[in-house]
Motif scaffolding. Structure first.
Motif, PDB file in Angstrom:
ATOM      1  N   LYS A 231       0.833  -1.204   0.000  1.00  0.00           N
ATOM      2  CA  LYS A 231       0.000   0.000   0.000  1.00  0.00           C
ATOM      3  C   LYS A 231       0.868   1.254   0.000  1.00  0.00           C
ATOM      4  CE  LYS A 231      -4.130   1.926   2.182  1.00  0.00           C
ATOM      5  NZ  LYS A 231      -5.156   1.735   3.236  1.00  0.00           N
ATOM      6  N   ALA A 232       1.947   1.247   0.788  1.00  0.00           N
ATOM      7  CA  ALA A 232       2.856   2.398   0.825  1.00  0.00           C
ATOM      8  C   ALA A 232       3.523   2.603  -0.522  1.00  0.00           C
ATOM      9  CB  ALA A 232       3.899   2.206   1.921  1.00  0.00           C
ATOM     10  N   ALA A 233       3.941   1.508  -1.160  1.00  0.00           N
ATOM     11  CA  ALA A 233       4.572   1.614  -2.473  1.00  0.00           C
ATOM     12  C   ALA A 233       3.594   2.157  -3.504  1.00  0.00           C
ATOM     13  CB  ALA A 233       5.096   0.243  -2.910  1.00  0.00           C
ATOM     14  N   GLY A 234       2.337   1.737  -3.402  1.00  0.00           N
ATOM     15  CA  GLY A 234       1.315   2.236  -4.322  1.00  0.00           C
ATOM     16  C   GLY A 234       1.074   3.725  -4.177  1.00  0.00           C
ATOM     17  N   LEU A 235       1.408   4.269  -3.006  1.00  0.00           N
ATOM     18  CA  LEU A 235       1.263   5.701  -2.757  1.00  0.00           C
ATOM     19  C   LEU A 235       2.554   6.464  -3.057  1.00  0.00           C
ATOM     20  CD1 LEU A 235      -0.816   5.542   0.539  1.00  0.00           C
ATOM     21  CD2 LEU A 235      -1.633   6.277  -1.709  1.00  0.00           C
ATOM     22  N   GLY A 236       3.534   5.748  -3.631  1.00  0.00           N
ATOM     23  CA  GLY A 236       4.751   6.407  -4.093  1.00  0.00           C
ATOM     24  C   GLY A 236       5.925   6.385  -3.143  1.00  0.00           C
ATOM     25  N   ASP A 237       5.900   5.559  -2.110  1.00  0.00           N
ATOM     26  CA  ASP A 237       7.002   5.517  -1.157  1.00  0.00           C
ATOM     27  C   ASP A 237       8.137   4.666  -1.714  1.00  0.00           C
ATOM     28  OD1 ASP A 237       7.764   6.193   1.788  1.00  0.00           O
ATOM     29  OD2 ASP A 237       8.235   4.066   1.574  1.00  0.00           O
ATOM     30  N   ALA A 238       9.275   5.297  -2.005  1.00  0.00           N
ATOM     31  CA  ALA A 238      10.400   4.599  -2.633  1.00  0.00           C
ATOM     32  C   ALA A 238      10.985   3.530  -1.715  1.00  0.00           C
ATOM     33  CB  ALA A 238      11.473   5.605  -3.026  1.00  0.00           C
ATOM     34  N   ALA A 239      11.091   3.840  -0.428  1.00  0.00           N
ATOM     35  CA  ALA A 239      11.656   2.871   0.515  1.00  0.00           C
ATOM     36  C   ALA A 239      10.779   1.623   0.615  1.00  0.00           C
ATOM     37  CB  ALA A 239      11.836   3.503   1.884  1.00  0.00           C
ATOM     38  N   ALA A 240       9.472   1.780   0.490  1.00  0.00           N
ATOM     39  CA  ALA A 240       8.574   0.613   0.505  1.00  0.00           C
ATOM     40  C   ALA A 240       8.837  -0.266  -0.707  1.00  0.00           C
ATOM     41  CB  ALA A 240       7.119   1.074   0.538  1.00  0.00           C
ATOM     42  N   HIS A 241       9.047   0.353  -1.871  1.00  0.00           N
ATOM     43  CA  HIS A 241       9.418  -0.426  -3.061  1.00  0.00           C
ATOM     44  C   HIS A 241      10.705  -1.206  -2.793  1.00  0.00           C
ATOM     45  CE1 HIS A 241       6.581   0.550  -6.228  1.00  0.00           C
ATOM     46  NE2 HIS A 241       6.634   1.819  -5.927  1.00  0.00           N
ATOM     47  N   TYR A 242      11.662  -0.555  -2.167  1.00  0.00           N
ATOM     48  CA  TYR A 242      12.940  -1.207  -1.879  1.00  0.00           C
ATOM     49  C   TYR A 242      12.743  -2.413  -0.964  1.00  0.00           C
ATOM     50  CZ  TYR A 242      17.580  -1.947   0.096  1.00  0.00           C
ATOM     51  OH  TYR A 242      18.749  -2.514   0.525  1.00  0.00           O
ATOM     52  N   HIS A 243      11.967  -2.256   0.102  1.00  0.00           N
ATOM     53  CA  HIS A 243      11.719  -3.369   1.019  1.00  0.00           C
ATOM     54  C   HIS A 243      10.971  -4.503   0.318  1.00  0.00           C
ATOM     55  CE1 HIS A 243      13.444  -1.287   4.300  1.00  0.00           C
ATOM     56  NE2 HIS A 243      12.478  -0.410   4.471  1.00  0.00           N
ATOM     57  N   LEU A 244      10.037  -4.157  -0.558  1.00  0.00           N
ATOM     58  CA  LEU A 244       9.324  -5.194  -1.306  1.00  0.00           C
ATOM     59  C   LEU A 244      10.282  -5.979  -2.197  1.00  0.00           C
ATOM     60  CD1 LEU A 244       6.039  -3.315  -2.305  1.00  0.00           C
ATOM     61  CD2 LEU A 244       6.216  -5.301  -0.783  1.00  0.00           C
TER      62      LEU A 244
END
Length: 357
Positions: A231-244
């Protein structure tokens, strides 16, 4: 010489107790040397979840079969990707590739064009790191995440200099400790802190959603962690993309999927995440794609990443990078580092060192 990947204070792989894999890397120029970098995913198709990606069509692994004759890759039969580098199909021989050309040509050209457009986006230099500027002093935040603080009350990322200056101001006994940004009282217990974070997460604040995801991972609730991070990545959080990307790479809470790992790394890198960018450079280095690796390291160095400078130096020593380009990278890196400095940040750093001693 061995080059090890640098970790951050909030790296989710460590929280999940799953170490990153290390693989040997060699440089194509002579003499060859061996390196160690952390493997986050194999370089592969940029697109994710389409039936034209190399690797899977439905549930079939198409990277293991010749697209023309259908023969499977075994010990004495090696498949090679399409010469156009469309990353869609593999062949067992030049003859098979020639025979399959009438069927594949149109799709191949379209895919190569898509990849070129993706590369334009991927290799564009971000204006700043994914951390952006401190909302109080308006100076770029240091890429080392340990030198910033996430405020539970407002989800703002504050530099340690502004935090230190606020603490100094509040030495007056008549003043209560408050957030340097929103002036909300600082939580006095972990429960109060967690409640503030959850309140921000319920309001769909990306930073709070990511933080809750990491907390879930600490407790071993990997599926919940994945949901919050997605959900965080879908809202544009780069660090969330990294953790995923790390979750997909290690198969933590999700099925291991190297393409999804690379996809999330790229999304993080495009948004200015220097460690994700470094990992992409390591992947390209692994695949002997030295020009692409140097591009990734150069972009990360421009954001202030020290380890990427080390890799650029190694590229220069191996003859992969020119002296002029290496010198330009050093100047850009130093400029990025200098832009983050301030008297308050220096004072905070000195105070921390005194406490350590």
């Amino acid at each position: 010489m061995y080059v090890l990947y640098h970790a951050t204070s909030y790296i989710i792989i460590l929280l999940c107790r799953t170490p990153l894999l290390s693989v040997g890397v060699h440089v194509s120029s002579s003499p060859k040397r061996q390196y160690m970098v952390n493997k986050v995913g194999e370089a592969g198709s940029i697109g994710v979840g389409t039936d034209t990606d190399i690797g899977k069509v439905g549930e079939i692994d198409m990277s293991s079969f010749c697209a023309s004759c259908g023969i499977a890759e075994v010990d004495d039969i090696k498949l090679t990707p399409c010469d156009a580098n469309c990353k869609l199909v593999c062949y067992c021989s030049i003859a098979c590739q020639r025979d399959h050309l009438p069927v594949h040509e149109a799709t191949c050209k379209k895919r190569v064009a898509e990849l070129c457009d993706r590369d334009d986006l991927l290799f564009a230099q971000p204006e700043s790191s994914h951390l952006g500027d401190c909302p109080i002093c308006f100076l770029p935040l240091v890429v080392n995440a340990s030198k910033s603080l996430i405020m539970a009350c407002c989800s703002k990322l504050i530099c340690e200099g502004c935090w230190y200056a606020n603490k100094e101001r509040e030495q007056n006994p008549s003043m209560k400790q408050t957030c340097p940004f929103c002036r909300h009282p600082i939580p006095t217990t972990n429960a109060e802190n967690d409640a503030n974070v959850m309140k921000r997460a319920e309001a769909n604040a990306p930073v709070a959603l990511r933080k809750v995801g990491i907390q879930c991972c600490r407790r071993g609730e990997l599926m919940r962690a994945f949901d919050f991070l997605t959900k965080a990545a879908g809202l544009g959080d780069a660090a969330a993309h990294y953790h995923l990307s790390l979750m997909y790479s290690g198969g933590n809470g999700v099925e291991k999927d190297e393409k999804m790992a690379v996809y999330h790394l790229e999304e993080a890198a495009i948004a200015g995440h220097p460690i994700a960018r470094y990992n992409l450079g390591a992947i390209e280095w692994n695949n002997d794609s030295m020009e692409r690796a140097m591009k990734h390291f150069f972009i990360a160095a421009n954001l202030g990443d020290d380890k990427s400078v080390e890799m650029l130096k190694q590229g220069y020593l191996e003859g992969v990078l020119s002296k002029e380009d290496f010198a330009a990278a050093l100047r850009a890196h130093q400029a990025a580092v200098d832009a983050t400095k301030s008297p308050h940040r220096d004072a905070a750093e000195n105070a921390r060192r005194r406490n350590i001693k």
